[in-house]
Scaffold this motif. Structure first.
Motif, PDB file in Angstrom:
ATOM      1  N   TYR A  74       0.807  -1.218   0.000  1.00 54.73           N
ATOM      2  CA  TYR A  74       0.000   0.000   0.000  1.00 54.73           C
ATOM      3  C   TYR A  74       0.841   1.269   0.000  1.00 54.73           C
ATOM      4  O   TYR A  74       0.300   2.351  -0.001  1.00 54.73           O
ATOM      5  CB  TYR A  74      -1.001  -0.003   1.156  1.00 54.73           C
ATOM      6  N   PHE A  75       2.181   1.147   0.023  1.00 53.36           N
ATOM      7  CA  PHE A  75       2.973   2.367  -0.081  1.00 53.36           C
ATOM      8  C   PHE A  75       3.201   2.768  -1.528  1.00 53.36           C
ATOM      9  O   PHE A  75       3.505   3.912  -1.797  1.00 53.36           O
ATOM     10  CB  PHE A  75       4.318   2.216   0.606  1.00 53.36           C
ATOM     11  N   ASN A  76       3.159   1.804  -2.435  1.00 55.26           N
ATOM     12  CA  ASN A  76       3.316   2.221  -3.825  1.00 55.26           C
ATOM     13  C   ASN A  76       2.350   1.483  -4.729  1.00 55.26           C
ATOM     14  O   ASN A  76       2.728   0.592  -5.474  1.00 55.26           O
ATOM     15  CB  ASN A  76       4.754   2.093  -4.317  1.00 55.26           C
ATOM     16  N   ASN A 115       8.572   5.438  -1.894  1.00 51.65           N
ATOM     17  CA  ASN A 115       8.846   4.244  -1.110  1.00 51.65           C
ATOM     18  C   ASN A 115      10.201   4.339  -0.416  1.00 51.65           C
ATOM     19  O   ASN A 115      10.320   4.059   0.776  1.00 51.65           O
ATOM     20  CB  ASN A 115       8.805   3.036  -2.024  1.00 51.65           C
ATOM     21  N   HIS A 116      11.216   4.747  -1.159  1.00 48.96           N
ATOM     22  CA  HIS A 116      12.542   4.789  -0.554  1.00 48.96           C
ATOM     23  C   HIS A 116      12.629   5.877   0.519  1.00 48.96           C
ATOM     24  O   HIS A 116      13.285   5.681   1.548  1.00 48.96           O
ATOM     25  CB  HIS A 116      13.609   5.023  -1.632  1.00 48.96           C
ATOM     26  N   LEU A 117      11.958   6.997   0.282  1.00 50.12           N
ATOM     27  CA  LEU A 117      11.979   8.049   1.311  1.00 50.12           C
ATOM     28  C   LEU A 117      11.364   7.533   2.600  1.00 50.12           C
ATOM     29  O   LEU A 117      11.910   7.719   3.688  1.00 50.12           O
ATOM     30  CB  LEU A 117      11.196   9.281   0.824  1.00 50.12           C
ATOM     31  N   GLU A 140       8.405  15.702   1.928  1.00 48.85           N
ATOM     32  CA  GLU A 140       8.617  15.572   0.480  1.00 48.85           C
ATOM     33  C   GLU A 140       7.606  14.608  -0.126  1.00 48.85           C
ATOM     34  O   GLU A 140       7.102  14.820  -1.221  1.00 48.85           O
ATOM     35  CB  GLU A 140      10.034  15.077   0.194  1.00 48.85           C
ATOM     36  N   ARG A 141       7.326  13.544   0.616  1.00 47.55           N
ATOM     37  CA  ARG A 141       6.391  12.542   0.112  1.00 47.55           C
ATOM     38  C   ARG A 141       5.021  13.156  -0.117  1.00 47.55           C
ATOM     39  O   ARG A 141       4.333  12.822  -1.079  1.00 47.55           O
ATOM     40  CB  ARG A 141       6.298  11.430   1.151  1.00 47.55           C
ATOM     41  N   GLU A 142       4.656  14.072   0.766  1.00 48.31           N
ATOM     42  CA  GLU A 142       3.311  14.635   0.695  1.00 48.31           C
ATOM     43  C   GLU A 142       3.044  15.321  -0.646  1.00 48.31           C
ATOM     44  O   GLU A 142       1.950  15.267  -1.178  1.00 48.31           O
ATOM     45  CB  GLU A 142       3.151  15.632   1.849  1.00 48.31           C
ATOM     46  N   LYS A 143       4.091  15.937  -1.206  1.00 49.28           N
ATOM     47  CA  LYS A 143       3.905  16.603  -2.506  1.00 49.28           C
ATOM     48  C   LYS A 143       3.576  15.574  -3.572  1.00 49.28           C
ATOM     49  O   LYS A 143       2.686  15.790  -4.417  1.00 49.28           O
ATOM     50  CB  LYS A 143       5.180  17.341  -2.901  1.00 49.28           C
ATOM     51  N   ILE A 144       4.299  14.451  -3.543  1.00 41.22           N
ATOM     52  CA  ILE A 144       4.049  13.424  -4.543  1.00 41.22           C
ATOM     53  C   ILE A 144       2.663  12.818  -4.321  1.00 41.22           C
ATOM     54  O   ILE A 144       1.935  12.530  -5.262  1.00 41.22           O
ATOM     55  CB  ILE A 144       5.159  12.355  -4.485  1.00 41.22           C
ATOM     56  N   GLU A 317      10.194  -4.141 -11.759  1.00 42.34           N
ATOM     57  CA  GLU A 317      11.099  -3.867 -10.656  1.00 42.34           C
ATOM     58  C   GLU A 317      10.349  -2.928  -9.730  1.00 42.34           C
ATOM     59  O   GLU A 317      10.356  -1.717  -9.913  1.00 42.34           O
ATOM     60  CB  GLU A 317      12.375  -3.227 -11.191  1.00 42.34           C
ATOM     61  N   SER A 318       9.665  -3.482  -8.768  1.00 41.65           N
ATOM     62  CA  SER A 318       8.980  -2.615  -7.813  1.00 41.65           C
ATOM     63  C   SER A 318      10.055  -2.100  -6.850  1.00 41.65           C
ATOM     64  O   SER A 318      11.154  -2.637  -6.808  1.00 41.65           O
ATOM     65  CB  SER A 318       7.895  -3.393  -7.077  1.00 41.65           C
ATOM     66  N   PRO A 319       9.750  -1.059  -6.086  1.00 40.37           N
ATOM     67  CA  PRO A 319      10.794  -0.533  -5.192  1.00 40.37           C
ATOM     68  C   PRO A 319      11.332  -1.582  -4.232  1.00 40.37           C
ATOM     69  O   PRO A 319      12.411  -1.424  -3.686  1.00 40.37           O
ATOM     70  CB  PRO A 319      10.069   0.574  -4.441  1.00 40.37           C
ATOM     71  N   LYS A 320      10.591  -2.650  -4.026  1.00 39.90           N
ATOM     72  CA  LYS A 320      11.027  -3.650  -3.059  1.00 39.90           C
ATOM     73  C   LYS A 320      11.682  -4.851  -3.707  1.00 39.90           C
ATOM     74  O   LYS A 320      12.261  -5.676  -3.025  1.00 39.90           O
ATOM     75  CB  LYS A 320       9.833  -4.107  -2.244  1.00 39.90           C
ATOM     76  N   GLY A 321      11.573  -4.982  -5.005  1.00 42.55           N
ATOM     77  CA  GLY A 321      12.160  -6.130  -5.682  1.00 42.55           C
ATOM     78  C   GLY A 321      11.319  -6.560  -6.858  1.00 42.55           C
ATOM     79  O   GLY A 321      10.525  -5.781  -7.365  1.00 42.55           O
ATOM     80  N   GLU A 322      11.476  -7.813  -7.244  1.00 44.86           N
ATOM     81  CA  GLU A 322      10.726  -8.280  -8.403  1.00 44.86           C
ATOM     82  C   GLU A 322       9.288  -8.553  -7.998  1.00 44.86           C
ATOM     83  O   GLU A 322       9.002  -9.442  -7.208  1.00 44.86           O
ATOM     84  CB  GLU A 322      11.343  -9.566  -8.968  1.00 44.86           C
TER      85      GLU A 322
END
Ligand code: SF4
Ligand code: SF4
Lengths: 379, 188
Positions: A74-76, A115-117, A140-144, A317-322
């Motif tokens: 649910y983060f991305n 996700n990385h932030l 920063e995340r809030e803007k996105i 390639e999701s931020p967490k892996g395949e």
């Protein structure tokens, strides 16, 4: 994996982390056996958030599952949508218009940054730097997130991708807004790094902790930043070149030792690479359609969409892996089989190997550095 | 050997952020929290929450014809529709019951996507609470019906497009009716 059943009743101290524990990032339980402060065995217990994702999707038309994929990681949700859309497009052979393909890349990279932030923020939380770095990252995340809300209607449950394109076009304002985010973020990263990267406490806590050797990582099927931090150059954006990733120039940051510090730093570098991709995508994005005309009737009438018998595996390639979606169609409106290859789940399998011989407090940051989301682990 | 320079640098960053947050703009590192009940964020047109039913003019002129497509396509199956039966025992092409269980609805927007009669749309109202999740969260038709003017107010872009489409369709219908039907007027 040590059989923890044998250890029960021994002199070791057995403690449970979770399922309700702030440092486990959700409802995850670790059964830890300790000798003094040292971890002798660790047994991850998953499944508290099991929601029958795959079975639900096997009883729904293909279009309706898109909304459920948001709820995996649910983060991305943008990245999750991307993978599912790719799988269905492979199955049915839909083309994606050029502009939509660019929008997809932009959204996926923004999701990676978010996700990385978040991950770095929460990792710092686990280290004891309570909430100051998280809130800087959230700022920063809030803007996105605002941008996601503007284009998709929801901050986190975006449900924005459709097979054959995306739901809504980006306006000129949206694009300017993204450009602004992209131009402002490097300064923030500089500041964030000044706060963290060379900080002695961070270095002492993270370096040489939770080392994951490259051969173990490969054998265990680890993917994503965790694998790359161990020095293995494997990124599906480069391997598969799905979407439009063959058009952009970007590097794959690699770590050397595979400790927590490398995993932290690889992610900072990945954000910088994502920004490069975004810059290129924003300068190249063409005008045009955002949804393939052929798929529109299927979105209006989801039950008319009956892909021919066959199977397809779409992976990104999701931020967490395949993140992979496997679909088997038997010619009916519902998939006959639907499976999700969740990176969080598979990356968790080496948790014990990384934690053995470390202190209790290290287990928490090692878990934090793997970057799991329980929505995806338990599905 | 630790000298603590990293820590001093870190403290300097936090101090700088603390002080400058009072002077900067909210989107540029300033204070960005919104004091919610008193202040509100700007409304975003695409925002979607629970769906509502649009009507034209007065609430008895519902656009919904109780076709049941949204009921069937809703992924968690949270819509319940019963067709109204007119005194002659024929279906009146209007819902007598139209309920959405807010406890189940996941705000996906599928119902809006599939409705062929421009009737169900995603709402902006997010302050919906209930003390009892069994009864009150199941919203009846009366609570869901909202006027087209409201739709125009919250989502001007989409609503204008829909209005244009409906007007064009009506013109076409009138023209074809005038061409094919004898003067005693429409039957249905
Ligand atoms: S809201 Fe639309 S789809 Fe649902 S029953 Fe009414 S007309 Fe049919
Ligand atoms: S928004 Fe989704 S869950 Fe809610 S009523 Fe519509 S289709 Fe059902």
């Amino acid at each position: 994996m040590t059989n923890t059943k044998d250890l029960e009743g021994s002199q070791m101290l057995e403690i449970n982390f979770g399922p309700q524990h702030p440092s486990t990032h959700g409802v995850f339980r670790m059964k830890v056996f300790l000798e003094g402060e040292k971890i002798c065995a660790l047994d991850p217990v998953m499944g508290y958030l099991h929601r029958n994702h795959e079975l639900i999707a096997e009883n729904l038309p293909y279009a309706a599952t898109m909304a459920y994929t948001d709820r995996l990681d649910y983060f991305n949700s943008m990245a999750n949508n991307f993978g599912y859309a790719l799988a269905v497009e492979k199955l049915a052979g839909f083309e994606v218009p050029e502009r939509a393909a660019y929008i997809r890349v932009i959204m996926a990279e923004l999701a990676r940054i978010v996700n990385h932030l978040m991950l770095i923020g929460f990792l710092l939380n686990d280290l004891g730097a309570f909430f100051t770095p998280v809130l800087y990252a959230f700022r920063e995340r809030e803007k996105i997130m605002d941008l996601f809300e503007e284009v998709s209607g929801s901050r986190m449950m975006c449900n924005y991708f459709r097979f054959g394109g995306v739901k809504r076009d980006l306006t000129a304002e949206n694009l300017t807004f993204i450009k602004r985010i992209v131009s402002k973020l490097p300064a923030f990263l500089e500041e964030f790094e000044a706060l963290l990267t060379k900080n002695e406490i961070l270095c002492m806590r993270c370096q040489n902790v939770g080392v994951l050797p490259a051969d173990l990582a490969v054998n265990a099927g680890i993917t994503g930043p965790v694998l790359r931090a161990s020095g293995v150059n494997y990124d599906i954006r480069k391997v598969d070149e799905y979407g439009l990733y063959d058009r952009f120039h970007f590097k794959i940051p690699l770590g050397q030792k595979g400790d927590v510090y490398d995993r932290y730093y690889v992610r900072i570098l990945e954000i910088r690479e994502s920004l490069k991709i975004l810059e290129q995508a924003l300068s190249q994005i063409p005008q045009g359609e955002v949804l393939n005309k052929k798929t529109l009737p299927f979105l209006k009438m989801p039950r008319n969409f009956k892909p021919a018998t066959g199977e397809a595996y779409g992976r990104i390639e999701s931020p967490k892996g395949e993140l992979g979606y496997y679909l088997v169609s038997d010619g009916t409106p519902q998939p006959w089989r639907y499976h999700v290859r969740a990176p969080s789940l598979i990356n968790l399998t080496v948790l014990e190997e990384m934690c053995l011989g470390q202190k209790v407090a290290d287990a928490i940051i090692i878990l934090g550095s793997i970057d799991i989301v329980l929505g995806e682990t338990d599905r | 050997m630790i000298f603590g320079t990293g820590i001093l640098k870190g403290l300097f960053v936090t101090l700088k952020n603390f002080v400058t947050s009072y002077f900067r703009k909210p989107d540029n590192g300033g204070i960005f929290t919104v004091q919610y009940p008193e202040e509100r964020d700007k409304a975003i047109e695409a925002f979607r929450n629970f769906p509502f039913l649009a009507y034209d003019g007065t609430p008895d002129k519902v656009r919904c014809v109780a076709c049941g497509i949204c009921e069937r396509e809703c992924p968690p199956k949270c819509i319940h529709i019963v067709m109204e039966i007119d005194p002659l025992g024929k279906p009146a092409r209007r819902p007598s019951v139209f309920e959405i269980d807010h406890g189940l609805c996941m705000n996906c927007g599928m119902c809006e996507d599939v409705c062929p009669f421009d009737s169900i749309y995603m709402d902006h109202a997010f302050e919906v609470t209930a003390a009892d999740r069994g009864k009150e969260l199941v919203r009846p038709k009366e609570a869901l019906l909202k006027s087209n003017d409201y739709f125009l107010k919250i989502r001007p872009g989409t609503a204008t497009l829909v209005d244009q489409k409906r007007r064009a369709a009506e013109e076409k219908k009138k023209l074809s009716r005038a061409a094919t039907l004898p003067p005693q007027g429409p039957v249905s």
